[in-house]
Design an enzyme around this catalytic site. Structure first.
Site, PDB file in Angstrom:
ATOM      1  N   CYS A  96       2.443   1.789   4.913  1.00 35.36           N
ATOM      2  CA  CYS A  96       0.786   1.723   5.410  1.00 35.36           C
ATOM      3  C   CYS A  96       0.157   0.469   6.468  1.00 35.36           C
ATOM      4  CB  CYS A  96      -0.254   1.204   4.787  1.00 35.36           C
ATOM      5  SG  CYS A  96       0.090   2.579   3.332  1.00 35.36           S
TER       6      CYS A  96
ATOM      7  N   ARG B  11      -7.410 -15.930 -12.767  1.00 33.21           N
ATOM      8  CA  ARG B  11      -6.463 -14.606 -12.377  1.00 33.21           C
ATOM      9  C   ARG B  11      -5.589 -14.644 -11.585  1.00 33.21           C
ATOM     10  NH1 ARG B  11     -11.704 -13.235  -9.197  1.00 33.21           N
ATOM     11  NH2 ARG B  11     -12.014 -14.885 -10.063  1.00 33.21           N
TER      12      ARG B  11
ATOM     13  N   ARG C 229       0.351  -6.940   3.624  1.00 28.70           N
ATOM     14  CA  ARG C 229       1.820  -7.541   3.478  1.00 28.70           C
ATOM     15  C   ARG C 229       3.348  -7.809   3.977  1.00 28.70           C
ATOM     16  NH1 ARG C 229       0.107  -6.973  -2.212  1.00 28.70           N
ATOM     17  NH2 ARG C 229      -1.820  -9.279  -2.571  1.00 28.70           N
TER      18      ARG C 229
ATOM     19  N   LYS D  95     -11.726 -13.696  -2.138  1.00 27.95           N
ATOM     20  CA  LYS D  95     -13.807 -12.702  -1.548  1.00 27.95           C
ATOM     21  C   LYS D  95     -14.927 -12.959  -1.669  1.00 27.95           C
ATOM     22  CE  LYS D  95      -9.825  -9.471  -3.579  1.00 27.95           C
ATOM     23  NZ  LYS D  95      -9.663 -10.949  -4.685  1.00 27.95           N
TER      24      LYS D  95
ATOM     25  N   CYS E 135      -0.691  -2.832   5.897  1.00 31.82           N
ATOM     26  CA  CYS E 135      -0.317  -3.432   5.305  1.00 31.82           C
ATOM     27  C   CYS E 135      -1.261  -5.196   5.406  1.00 31.82           C
ATOM     28  CB  CYS E 135       0.801  -3.031   4.379  1.00 31.82           C
ATOM     29  SG  CYS E 135       1.300  -4.109   3.057  1.00 31.82           S
TER      30      CYS E 135
ATOM     31  N   ARG F  15      -5.075 -18.176  -6.919  1.00 28.89           N
ATOM     32  CA  ARG F  15      -5.327 -17.879  -6.334  1.00 28.89           C
ATOM     33  C   ARG F  15      -7.061 -18.035  -6.606  1.00 28.89           C
ATOM     34  NH1 ARG F  15      -6.909 -14.455  -2.223  1.00 28.89           N
ATOM     35  NH2 ARG F  15      -4.501 -15.004  -1.210  1.00 28.89           N
ATOM     36  N   TYR F  16      -7.700 -17.650  -8.455  1.00 28.66           N
ATOM     37  CA  TYR F  16      -9.015 -17.796  -8.660  1.00 28.66           C
ATOM     38  C   TYR F  16      -7.953 -18.500 -10.882  1.00 28.66           C
ATOM     39  CZ  TYR F  16     -10.293 -14.591  -5.345  1.00 28.66           C
ATOM     40  OH  TYR F  16     -10.845 -13.267  -4.317  1.00 28.66           O
TER      41      TYR F  16
ATOM     42  N   CYS G  96       7.218   0.228  -1.301  1.00 35.42           N
ATOM     43  CA  CYS G  96       6.172   1.052  -1.283  1.00 35.42           C
ATOM     44  C   CYS G  96       6.716   2.670  -1.070  1.00 35.42           C
ATOM     45  CB  CYS G  96       5.462   0.679  -0.173  1.00 35.42           C
ATOM     46  SG  CYS G  96       4.467  -0.792  -0.796  1.00 35.42           S
TER      47      CYS G  96
ATOM     48  N   ASP H 261      -7.455  -7.512   6.523  1.00 35.81           N
ATOM     49  CA  ASP H 261      -7.421  -8.796   6.777  1.00 35.81           C
ATOM     50  C   ASP H 261      -6.921  -9.362   8.542  1.00 35.81           C
ATOM     51  OD1 ASP H 261      -8.004  -9.443   4.363  1.00 35.81           O
ATOM     52  OD2 ASP H 261      -6.208  -9.038   3.541  1.00 35.81           O
TER      53      ASP H 261
ATOM     54  N   ASP I 230     -11.776 -11.283   2.851  1.00 36.68           N
ATOM     55  CA  ASP I 230     -10.531 -11.619   1.610  1.00 36.68           C
ATOM     56  C   ASP I 230     -10.836 -13.317   2.931  1.00 36.68           C
ATOM     57  OD1 ASP I 230      -9.271 -12.913  -0.526  1.00 36.68           O
ATOM     58  OD2 ASP I 230      -8.400 -11.376  -0.320  1.00 36.68           O
TER      59      ASP I 230
HETATM   60  S1  SF4 Z   1      -0.999  -1.316   1.481  1.00 33.79           S
HETATM   61 FE1  SF4 Z   1       0.935  -2.405   1.516  1.00 33.79          FE
HETATM   62  S2  SF4 Z   1       1.805  -3.058  -0.641  1.00 33.79           S
HETATM   63 FE2  SF4 Z   1      -0.473  -0.880  -0.505  1.00 33.79          FE
HETATM   64  S3  SF4 Z   1       1.272   0.616  -0.707  1.00 33.79           S
HETATM   65 FE3  SF4 Z   1       0.539   0.347   1.237  1.00 33.79          FE
HETATM   66  S4  SF4 Z   1       2.307  -0.260   2.006  1.00 33.79           S
HETATM   67 FE4  SF4 Z   1       2.468  -0.836   0.157  1.00 33.79          FE
END
Ligand code: SF4
Length: 439
Positions: free
Chosen positions: A163, A150, A168, A371, A166, A146-147, A159, A327, A364
């Site tokens: 979370c 980087r 993703r 960002k 998240c 994207r940048y 994972c 996000d 973001d």
């Molecule tokens: S925020 Fe998403 S990518 Fe990061 S540790 Fe938690 S589940 Fe995994």
């Protein structure tokens, strides 16, 4: 057990920017004590050897409602709702993180990050699957460019904990993949051919779920590319399963520096002795550790929580780097806060504590806009010659702008008669007519 009161200085979210800090008393257990009690309650049968083995935690993640209710009572309605949510957004909590939760409190800030909420599907119409348009910026699968200088490598979608906030989340359906060596070679090949790339971020799914050997292959491949100057690893292991940060891993990582680690503490109660030790191991291996937290409703959306979090981070030598606006991800709307909340939090921190403790609040942008830092506005008025700036207490100060006053060179520091007294008492004809100085 008696809870010890912690007194912190900060301001409530409702206060006007610039107003004086208030003292707030927070009832809080020392980090780690809750975990010890919960370990005895839920996992008292587990040997120390297993408890200190990250692979045991990984194998024994709590990933279904049936497993949840073997530990904690849930009403039939809660069970049904969580079952429904997990058909779209699965559940996974390590036994270690499970023990950080205050199960007596349904609104516990640690619980909110780990246990599915019905709102994840109740508000599913809001937000986007891929708000940062990572797919649109992927020249080869798994690599986001994207940048200019980087790239981001996503090696796996696995994972240790899922979370609830998240970005993703869209990948969670796909059942746990790791890019195979040919796919990783295609990513390395793209980086080899793209001379502008000097910084490679390897991030989540969590790259430390890979074996040390597989991760080393990737790092060795990157280190053979001359224009790659630095590598960053994004990982939540220090927070959700710090046992992973062991000597074998640290020793390997220390061979491929400079490597910077970005981790993701969101609440001061996550900073346990085990988490502190994990960060210390990384630091001793020569890997600087920064923290990227996400601003979450009911978790860390007050000045006092952010102050405690950032002070605790500095205590364990982890730099508070970013505070992300959550996000626009489908299934996270209930955790998002108005942008003003983040701005007020930064305003309540800046000047009230050391600058090192104040992260950059960033959004973001959608569609891969990148960002962007969002700050309280301290410049009240500005001309080419001077600025009127308010400080953290809300007091106004005049500031001569050198660029616009070349003829004034040599007249600074009182020679022009305007900086001899207390700055608040000085007047600039242009600006002072528009704002009250010293208020
Ligand atoms: S925020 Fe998403 S990518 Fe990061 S540790 Fe938690 S589940 Fe995994």
């Amino acid at each position: 057990m008696k809870k010890s009161p912690v007194v912190v200085e900060g301001r409530t979210e409702d206060e006007a920017p610039g107003s004086a800090p208030v003292r707030i008393e927070v009832e809080e257990e020392p980090p780690g004590r809750m975990a010890l009690k919960n370990r005895a309650r839920f996992f008292g049968h587990v040997s120390d050897e297993n408890w200190n083995d990250w692979k045991w935690h990984f194998r024994n993640r709590i990933s279904s409602v049936d497993e949840l209710i073997t530990h904690i009572p849930l009403s039939a309605k809660d069970q049904e709702q969580i079952r429904l949510v997990t058909t779209k957004y699965p559940l996974s909590v390590t036994p270690y993180y499970f023990c950080l939760i205050d199960w007596a409190n349904p609104d516990d800030p640690v619980r909110i990050q780990a246990v599915p909420s019905f709102k994840e599907i109740g508000l599913a119409g809001m937000g986007m699957e891929d708000p940062l348009d990572e797919k649109g910026h992927s020249p080869v699968p798994g690599l986001v460019h994207r940048y200019p200088d980087r790239v981001l490598m996503v090696l796996t979608d696995i994972c240790p904990m899922l979370c609830r906030h998240c970005t993703r989340k869209r990948e969670w359906h796909h059942g746990g993949w790791v890019h195979n060596p040919e796919e990783i070679e295609r990513m390395l090949d793209y980086i080899r051919k793209t001379g502008a790339v000097r910084d490679v971020v390897i991030s989540g799914g969590d790259p430390l779920t890979l074996s040390v050997r597989r991760l080393e292959e990737v790092l060795a491949g990157l280190r053979q590319i001359e224009h790659v100057e630095m590598i960053r690893i994004g990982t939540r292991f220090p927070v959700v399963l710090p046992q992973r940060i062991d000597d074998e891993l640290c020793s390997m990582l220390s061979e491929y520096g400079p490597i910077w680690v970005n981790t993701h503490f969101n609440h001061p109660r996550e900073i346990t002795p085990e988490a502190a030790q994990a960060c210390d191991k990384l630091l001793r291996a020569g890997l600087p550790v920064n923290n990227q937290s996400v601003l979450l409703r009911g978790v860390n959306d007050t000045v006092e929580t952010q102050l405690r979090l950032c002070h605790e981070l500095l205590r364990i030598k982890v730099r508070p780097y970013y505070l992300f606006q959550c996000d626009e991800v489908q299934g996270t709307e209930h955790l998002r806060t108005p942008v003003e909340t983040g701005i007020k939090i930064i305003e309540g921190m800046r000047g009230h504590t050391s600058g090192l403790a104040v992260p950059s609040f960033v959004i973001d942008l959608p569609q891969g806009g990148g960002k962007v830092p969002v700050q309280p506005n301290y410049v009240v008025l500005q001309t080419s010659e001077e600025l009127l700036i308010r400080n953290y207490q809300g007091r106004l100060f005049q500031y001569r702008n050198p660029k616009g006053s070349r003829t004034g060179v040599g007249k600074a520091n009182g020679q022009n008669g305007r900086r001899s007294g207390h700055p608040n008492q000085l007047t600039f004809p242009n600006l002072a007519s528009s704002a009250k100085v010293g208020s």
